[in-house]
Design a protein around this motif. Structure first.
Motif, PDB file in Angstrom:
ATOM      1  N   LYS A 214      58.771 -62.142  -2.227  1.00  0.00           N
ATOM      2  CA  LYS A 214      57.185 -62.036  -3.203  1.00  0.00           C
ATOM      3  C   LYS A 214      57.746 -61.816  -4.496  1.00  0.00           C
ATOM      4  CE  LYS A 214      54.316 -59.240  -0.109  1.00  0.00           C
ATOM      5  NZ  LYS A 214      53.517 -57.970   0.007  1.00  0.00           N
ATOM      6  N   CYS A 215      58.619 -61.228  -4.982  1.00  0.00           N
ATOM      7  CA  CYS A 215      59.343 -61.354  -6.599  1.00  0.00           C
ATOM      8  C   CYS A 215      59.431 -62.908  -7.135  1.00  0.00           C
ATOM      9  CB  CYS A 215      60.722 -60.696  -6.563  1.00  0.00           C
ATOM     10  SG  CYS A 215      61.321 -60.502  -8.108  1.00  0.00           S
ATOM     11  N   VAL A 216      58.939 -62.949  -8.138  1.00  0.00           N
ATOM     12  CA  VAL A 216      58.946 -64.205  -8.919  1.00  0.00           C
ATOM     13  C   VAL A 216      59.909 -63.899 -10.107  1.00  0.00           C
ATOM     14  CG1 VAL A 216      56.719 -64.908  -8.142  1.00  0.00           C
ATOM     15  CG2 VAL A 216      56.794 -63.714 -10.185  1.00  0.00           C
ATOM     16  N   ARG A 217      60.735 -63.146 -10.028  1.00  0.00           N
ATOM     17  CA  ARG A 217      61.453 -63.006 -11.489  1.00  0.00           C
ATOM     18  C   ARG A 217      60.888 -62.683 -12.596  1.00  0.00           C
ATOM     19  NH1 ARG A 217      62.686 -63.999  -6.140  1.00  0.00           N
ATOM     20  NH2 ARG A 217      64.752 -64.382  -5.846  1.00  0.00           N
ATOM     21  N   CYS A 218      59.675 -62.138 -12.774  1.00  0.00           N
ATOM     22  CA  CYS A 218      58.989 -62.433 -14.153  1.00  0.00           C
ATOM     23  C   CYS A 218      59.459 -61.479 -15.282  1.00  0.00           C
ATOM     24  CB  CYS A 218      57.548 -62.015 -13.871  1.00  0.00           C
ATOM     25  SG  CYS A 218      57.225 -60.204 -13.369  1.00  0.00           S
ATOM     26  N   GLY A 219      60.235 -60.411 -14.849  1.00  0.00           N
ATOM     27  CA  GLY A 219      60.560 -59.423 -15.583  1.00  0.00           C
ATOM     28  C   GLY A 219      59.827 -58.293 -16.063  1.00  0.00           C
ATOM     29  N   GLU A 220      58.640 -58.182 -15.632  1.00  0.00           N
ATOM     30  CA  GLU A 220      57.498 -57.271 -15.906  1.00  0.00           C
ATOM     31  C   GLU A 220      58.004 -55.776 -15.547  1.00  0.00           C
ATOM     32  OE1 GLU A 220      54.511 -57.591 -17.155  1.00  0.00           O
ATOM     33  OE2 GLU A 220      54.726 -59.832 -17.761  1.00  0.00           O
ATOM     34  N   CYS A 221      58.921 -55.581 -14.539  1.00  0.00           N
ATOM     35  CA  CYS A 221      59.178 -54.402 -14.032  1.00  0.00           C
ATOM     36  C   CYS A 221      60.356 -53.918 -14.974  1.00  0.00           C
ATOM     37  CB  CYS A 221      59.736 -54.363 -12.538  1.00  0.00           C
ATOM     38  SG  CYS A 221      61.061 -55.574 -12.251  1.00  0.00           S
ATOM     39  N   VAL A 222      61.172 -54.925 -15.389  1.00  0.00           N
ATOM     40  CA  VAL A 222      62.193 -54.280 -16.214  1.00  0.00           C
ATOM     41  C   VAL A 222      61.914 -54.185 -17.552  1.00  0.00           C
ATOM     42  CG1 VAL A 222      64.211 -55.446 -17.663  1.00  0.00           C
ATOM     43  CG2 VAL A 222      63.743 -56.189 -15.134  1.00  0.00           C
TER      44      VAL A 222
ATOM     45  N   THR B  51      53.115 -52.139 -12.117  1.00  0.00           N
ATOM     46  CA  THR B  51      52.946 -53.476 -13.029  1.00  0.00           C
ATOM     47  C   THR B  51      53.258 -54.743 -12.484  1.00  0.00           C
ATOM     48  OG1 THR B  51      53.918 -51.883 -14.680  1.00  0.00           O
ATOM     49  CG2 THR B  51      54.461 -54.206 -15.106  1.00  0.00           C
ATOM     50  N   CYS B  52      53.905 -54.744 -11.389  1.00  0.00           N
ATOM     51  CA  CYS B  52      54.326 -55.890 -10.770  1.00  0.00           C
ATOM     52  C   CYS B  52      53.261 -56.796 -10.325  1.00  0.00           C
ATOM     53  CB  CYS B  52      55.283 -55.514  -9.588  1.00  0.00           C
ATOM     54  SG  CYS B  52      55.475 -57.195  -8.547  1.00  0.00           S
ATOM     55  N   PRO B  53      53.090 -58.129 -10.759  1.00  0.00           N
ATOM     56  CA  PRO B  53      52.015 -58.821 -10.562  1.00  0.00           C
ATOM     57  C   PRO B  53      51.949 -59.409  -9.061  1.00  0.00           C
ATOM     58  CG  PRO B  53      53.477 -60.016 -11.919  1.00  0.00           C
ATOM     59  CD  PRO B  53      53.889 -58.620 -11.755  1.00  0.00           C
ATOM     60  N   THR B  54      52.959 -59.386  -8.409  1.00  0.00           N
ATOM     61  CA  THR B  54      53.072 -59.983  -7.083  1.00  0.00           C
ATOM     62  C   THR B  54      53.079 -58.877  -5.872  1.00  0.00           C
ATOM     63  OG1 THR B  54      55.477 -60.240  -6.843  1.00  0.00           O
ATOM     64  CG2 THR B  54      54.083 -62.062  -7.975  1.00  0.00           C
ATOM     65  N   GLU B  55      53.084 -57.598  -6.265  1.00  0.00           N
ATOM     66  CA  GLU B  55      53.140 -56.570  -5.318  1.00  0.00           C
ATOM     67  C   GLU B  55      54.303 -56.713  -4.486  1.00  0.00           C
ATOM     68  OE1 GLU B  55      49.627 -56.574  -2.925  1.00  0.00           O
ATOM     69  OE2 GLU B  55      48.415 -55.951  -4.914  1.00  0.00           O
TER      70      GLU B  55
HETATM   71  S1  SF4 Z   1      57.527 -57.343 -11.812  1.00  0.00           S
HETATM   72 FE1  SF4 Z   1      57.576 -57.678  -9.632  1.00  0.00          FE
HETATM   73  S2  SF4 Z   1      57.558 -60.066  -9.477  1.00  0.00           S
HETATM   74 FE2  SF4 Z   1      58.332 -59.254 -11.628  1.00  0.00          FE
HETATM   75  S3  SF4 Z   1      60.510 -59.213 -11.626  1.00  0.00           S
HETATM   76 FE3  SF4 Z   1      59.742 -57.289 -11.266  1.00  0.00          FE
HETATM   77  S4  SF4 Z   1      59.679 -57.180  -8.895  1.00  0.00           S
HETATM   78 FE4  SF4 Z   1      59.717 -59.359  -9.563  1.00  0.00          FE
END
Ligand code: SF4
Ligand code: SF4
Length: 57
Positions: A7-15, A45-49
């Protein structure tokens, strides 16, 4: 916290969202390290759960 790498799209929001600087993107995968405080911010925060609240990472 558990990451669903499908599911993760590597958007970096969680970072950016983590108040403790825990999640990092390594080798194109999000990794949540041992110093996670289980605050739940990244999960919200994660947009894709992709992140779910489970203590065994
Ligand atoms: S916020 Fe969610 S989708 Fe974005 S990098 Fe983190 S785990 Fe992946
Ligand atoms: S649960 Fe909180 S401390 Fe742990 S990685 Fe997510 S935002 Fe950071």
């Amino acid at each position: 916290m558990k990451i669903d790498h499908e599911k993760c799209v590597r958007c970096g929001e969680c970072v950016d969202a983590c108040p403790f600087g825990v999640p990092v993107i390594e080798d194109d995968q999000v990794v949540i390290g041992a110093n996670c405080r289980f605050c739940g911010t990244c999960e919200m925060t994660c947009p894709t759960e992709a992140i779910t609240f489970e203590k065994d990472n």
